[in-house]
Design a protein around this motif. Structure first.
Motif, PDB file in Angstrom:
ATOM      1  N   SER A  31      66.726 -42.235 -39.960  1.00  0.00           N
ATOM      2  CA  SER A  31      67.160 -41.396 -39.192  1.00  0.00           C
ATOM      3  C   SER A  31      65.990 -39.924 -39.359  1.00  0.00           C
ATOM      4  O   SER A  31      64.699 -40.571 -37.812  1.00  0.00           O
ATOM      5  CB  SER A  31      67.932 -41.181 -38.647  1.00  0.00           C
ATOM      6  OG  SER A  31      68.639 -40.507 -39.887  1.00  0.00           O
ATOM      7  N   ILE A  44      75.043 -41.078 -27.090  1.00  0.00           N
ATOM      8  CA  ILE A  44      73.447 -41.381 -27.533  1.00  0.00           C
ATOM      9  C   ILE A  44      72.723 -41.806 -26.349  1.00  0.00           C
ATOM     10  O   ILE A  44      71.312 -41.489 -26.645  1.00  0.00           O
ATOM     11  CB  ILE A  44      73.576 -42.703 -27.677  1.00  0.00           C
ATOM     12  CG1 ILE A  44      74.517 -43.261 -29.875  1.00  0.00           C
ATOM     13  CG2 ILE A  44      73.185 -43.748 -28.550  1.00  0.00           C
ATOM     14  CD1 ILE A  44      75.165 -44.273 -29.505  1.00  0.00           C
ATOM     15  N   LEU A  83      73.405 -35.786 -32.539  1.00  0.00           N
ATOM     16  CA  LEU A  83      73.659 -35.837 -33.922  1.00  0.00           C
ATOM     17  C   LEU A  83      74.802 -35.896 -34.762  1.00  0.00           C
ATOM     18  O   LEU A  83      75.622 -36.997 -34.861  1.00  0.00           O
ATOM     19  CB  LEU A  83      72.574 -35.932 -34.951  1.00  0.00           C
ATOM     20  CG  LEU A  83      71.159 -36.708 -34.467  1.00  0.00           C
ATOM     21  CD1 LEU A  83      70.192 -35.593 -35.059  1.00  0.00           C
ATOM     22  CD2 LEU A  83      71.045 -37.699 -34.229  1.00  0.00           C
ATOM     23  N   GLU A 120      68.356 -44.406 -30.266  1.00  0.00           N
ATOM     24  CA  GLU A 120      68.955 -44.177 -29.733  1.00  0.00           C
ATOM     25  C   GLU A 120      69.220 -46.349 -29.561  1.00  0.00           C
ATOM     26  O   GLU A 120      70.187 -46.062 -29.696  1.00  0.00           O
ATOM     27  CB  GLU A 120      68.578 -44.749 -27.859  1.00  0.00           C
ATOM     28  CG  GLU A 120      68.909 -43.009 -27.318  1.00  0.00           C
ATOM     29  CD  GLU A 120      68.537 -43.331 -25.501  1.00  0.00           C
ATOM     30  OE1 GLU A 120      68.276 -44.003 -25.417  1.00  0.00           O
ATOM     31  OE2 GLU A 120      68.398 -41.317 -25.298  1.00  0.00           O
ATOM     32  N   LEU A 159      70.884 -45.128 -43.817  1.00  0.00           N
ATOM     33  CA  LEU A 159      71.098 -43.992 -42.520  1.00  0.00           C
ATOM     34  C   LEU A 159      69.560 -42.873 -42.282  1.00  0.00           C
ATOM     35  O   LEU A 159      69.387 -42.007 -41.079  1.00  0.00           O
ATOM     36  CB  LEU A 159      71.980 -43.560 -42.041  1.00  0.00           C
ATOM     37  CG  LEU A 159      72.841 -43.119 -40.738  1.00  0.00           C
ATOM     38  CD1 LEU A 159      72.144 -43.659 -39.066  1.00  0.00           C
ATOM     39  CD2 LEU A 159      74.433 -42.689 -40.380  1.00  0.00           C
ATOM     40  N   LEU A 196      70.650 -46.161 -33.494  1.00  0.00           N
ATOM     41  CA  LEU A 196      72.683 -45.755 -33.175  1.00  0.00           C
ATOM     42  C   LEU A 196      73.920 -46.844 -32.563  1.00  0.00           C
ATOM     43  O   LEU A 196      74.347 -47.011 -32.836  1.00  0.00           O
ATOM     44  CB  LEU A 196      72.494 -43.833 -32.206  1.00  0.00           C
ATOM     45  CG  LEU A 196      72.165 -43.635 -33.293  1.00  0.00           C
ATOM     46  CD1 LEU A 196      72.034 -41.887 -32.984  1.00  0.00           C
ATOM     47  CD2 LEU A 196      72.525 -42.972 -34.720  1.00  0.00           C
ATOM     48  N   ILE A 250      77.604 -37.481 -32.273  1.00  0.00           N
ATOM     49  CA  ILE A 250      77.463 -39.133 -32.048  1.00  0.00           C
ATOM     50  C   ILE A 250      78.458 -39.840 -33.576  1.00  0.00           C
ATOM     51  O   ILE A 250      78.681 -40.885 -33.944  1.00  0.00           O
ATOM     52  CB  ILE A 250      76.698 -39.811 -32.128  1.00  0.00           C
ATOM     53  CG1 ILE A 250      75.393 -38.949 -30.799  1.00  0.00           C
ATOM     54  CG2 ILE A 250      75.638 -40.891 -32.609  1.00  0.00           C
ATOM     55  CD1 ILE A 250      73.985 -39.490 -30.180  1.00  0.00           C
ATOM     56  N   GLY A 251      77.663 -39.178 -35.038  1.00  0.00           N
ATOM     57  CA  GLY A 251      78.179 -39.508 -35.918  1.00  0.00           C
ATOM     58  C   GLY A 251      79.548 -39.490 -36.279  1.00  0.00           C
ATOM     59  O   GLY A 251      80.597 -40.620 -37.060  1.00  0.00           O
ATOM     60  N   LEU A 289      73.265 -38.089 -40.235  1.00  0.00           N
ATOM     61  CA  LEU A 289      72.292 -37.949 -39.140  1.00  0.00           C
ATOM     62  C   LEU A 289      72.135 -36.752 -39.091  1.00  0.00           C
ATOM     63  O   LEU A 289      70.489 -36.285 -38.432  1.00  0.00           O
ATOM     64  CB  LEU A 289      72.585 -38.135 -38.112  1.00  0.00           C
ATOM     65  CG  LEU A 289      73.355 -39.370 -38.099  1.00  0.00           C
ATOM     66  CD1 LEU A 289      74.067 -39.867 -37.122  1.00  0.00           C
ATOM     67  CD2 LEU A 289      71.698 -40.436 -37.684  1.00  0.00           C
TER      68      LEU A 289
END
Length: 367
Positions: free
Chosen positions: A61, A343, A238, A352, A57, A355, A241-242, A221
């Motif tokens: 990213s 996202i 980020l 996007e 990841l 993710l 979102i994580g 991220l």
């Protein structure tokens, strides 16, 4: 679905090769002690059984966030990616000792492996050696982070003609703080298991957030964001979102612990019940208004008990399915919508897409 899973495997060979070379180098440098076990081989074998999703990841990213694709260098990013996997290995080894899990990744857990080395099975020896091996993994990870910062700084100073000392500080501070929170969340997990009272949903989600979600998804991220010189706003997005993806990942882990295939998960089914873990499924089961007295008795008989009969196990699965699945699925749907909302604000179509793939993977993984 296969493509989504493969996305988190893209750089596994690169990471594996890097770790093999690094561990071989460190084995030559460190003192030769007359240990019964080749600790570097044991650590390497354990490492290579992992999915290495955190490291992948980070690289995936960073690959997208890097403004100039021509500047992408795996050599610069691999020390950080490999460090995350060493940290993960150390945390899992400690976790298996705390939970007394004898299996991990389909094999004996590290403490169990060491306990079985002696002619007479010796748990104290096994756990003591495993604690030391996990500590070694943490210090080796720190060595990689230090080397990664030095290499990254040297390369970027040549490109940009400016010092990167602040970036190195930010990166090391980020990793140290996130892993410190994992340790504290592990302590909370143990505390919740020992306490007789039912924890609040907020406590359970807080434990999930800091024990799994942030270090598994937010950290890679955010680290990619720092390395790619992204703005604080992007790095914060980020992180958020994580958190959402990581919470979904952990709740799916709880689901697999009840309804999954132990041949795929590598851990015994209902292990959380045996260990007295107060998961989100346990919370909603006890909060159910329709739970009958004999069903409560069944849960009480099995909770924190190493002896759950097959008939009891089947009955427990039915209970969780009847009382917990609906509210848990509602929680998952809410987290999914929250993740998608953030996202869609990234203004980076490639990121996007990545993710959203990982979000689907977290929701549907089977191991």
């Amino acid at each position: 679905m296969t493509q989504k899973i493969l996305a988190l495997d893209k750089y596994k060979k690169n990471i594996t090769d890097y770790l093999n070379n690094f561990l071989a180098q460190e084995e030559k440098i460190l003192a030769k002690l007359s240990l019964d076990d080749n600790v570097f081989d044991t650590l390497k074998n354990f490492l290579l059984l992992g999915k290495m999703s955190r490291a992948n990841l980070l690289i995936l990213s960073y690959e997208i966030l890097q403004s100039n694709p021509a500047d992408l260098s795996l050599k610069e990013i691999l020390p950080f990616a490999s460090a995350l996997e060493l940290i993960q290995a150390g945390l899992l080894i400690h976790d298996d000792i705390i939970d007394q899990d004898q299996k991990r990744r389909g094999q004996n857990s590290i403490w169990q492996y060491y306990a079985l080395q002696k002619s007479s099975y010796n748990q104290h020896y096994g756990k003591s050696q495993a604690i030391c091996l996990a500590d070694l993994a943490f210090f080796l990870a720190n060595q990689l982070i230090t080397e990664g910062c030095a290499g990254f700084n040297s390369s970027n100073e040549l490109k940009n003609n400016r010092p990167y000392n602040q970036k190195s500080f930010d990166i090391q501070q980020l990793i140290n703080r996130e892993i410190s929170q994992v340790v504290m969340a592990e302590m909370l997990d143990v505390q919740l298991a020992i306490d007789e009272k039912i924890p609040s949903l907020e406590q359970i989600m807080q434990m999930y957030l800091y024990k799994t979600a942030r270090y598994s998804f937010s950290l890679p991220l955010m680290l990619a964001g720092h390395l790619a010189d992204q703005s604080p706003t992007i790095i914060k997005q980020l992180s958020q979102i994580g958190e959402k993806i990581g919470l979904i990942y952990q709740i799916q882990d709880d689901y697999l612990g009840i309804f999954g295939d132990n041949k795929k998960t590598g851990k015994p089914i209902l292990s959380d019940v045996r260990e007295g873990k107060k998961t989100i499924f346990y919370y909603y089961l006890l909060k159910s208004n329709t739970l009958k007295s004999q069903e409560k008795q069944l849960l009480n008989d099995c909770f924190a008990s190493q002896k759950i009969e097959v008939k009891q196990g089947l009955a427990l699965k039915k209970l969780f399915s009847s009382h917990s699945l609906k509210p848990v699925n509602a929680q998952l749907n809410q987290l999914n919508q929250e993740a998608l909302t953030i996202i869609d604000q990234l203004n980076n179509k490639q990121l996007e897409k990545l993710l959203k793939q990982i979000l689907v993977f977290a929701q549907n993984r089977q191991h």
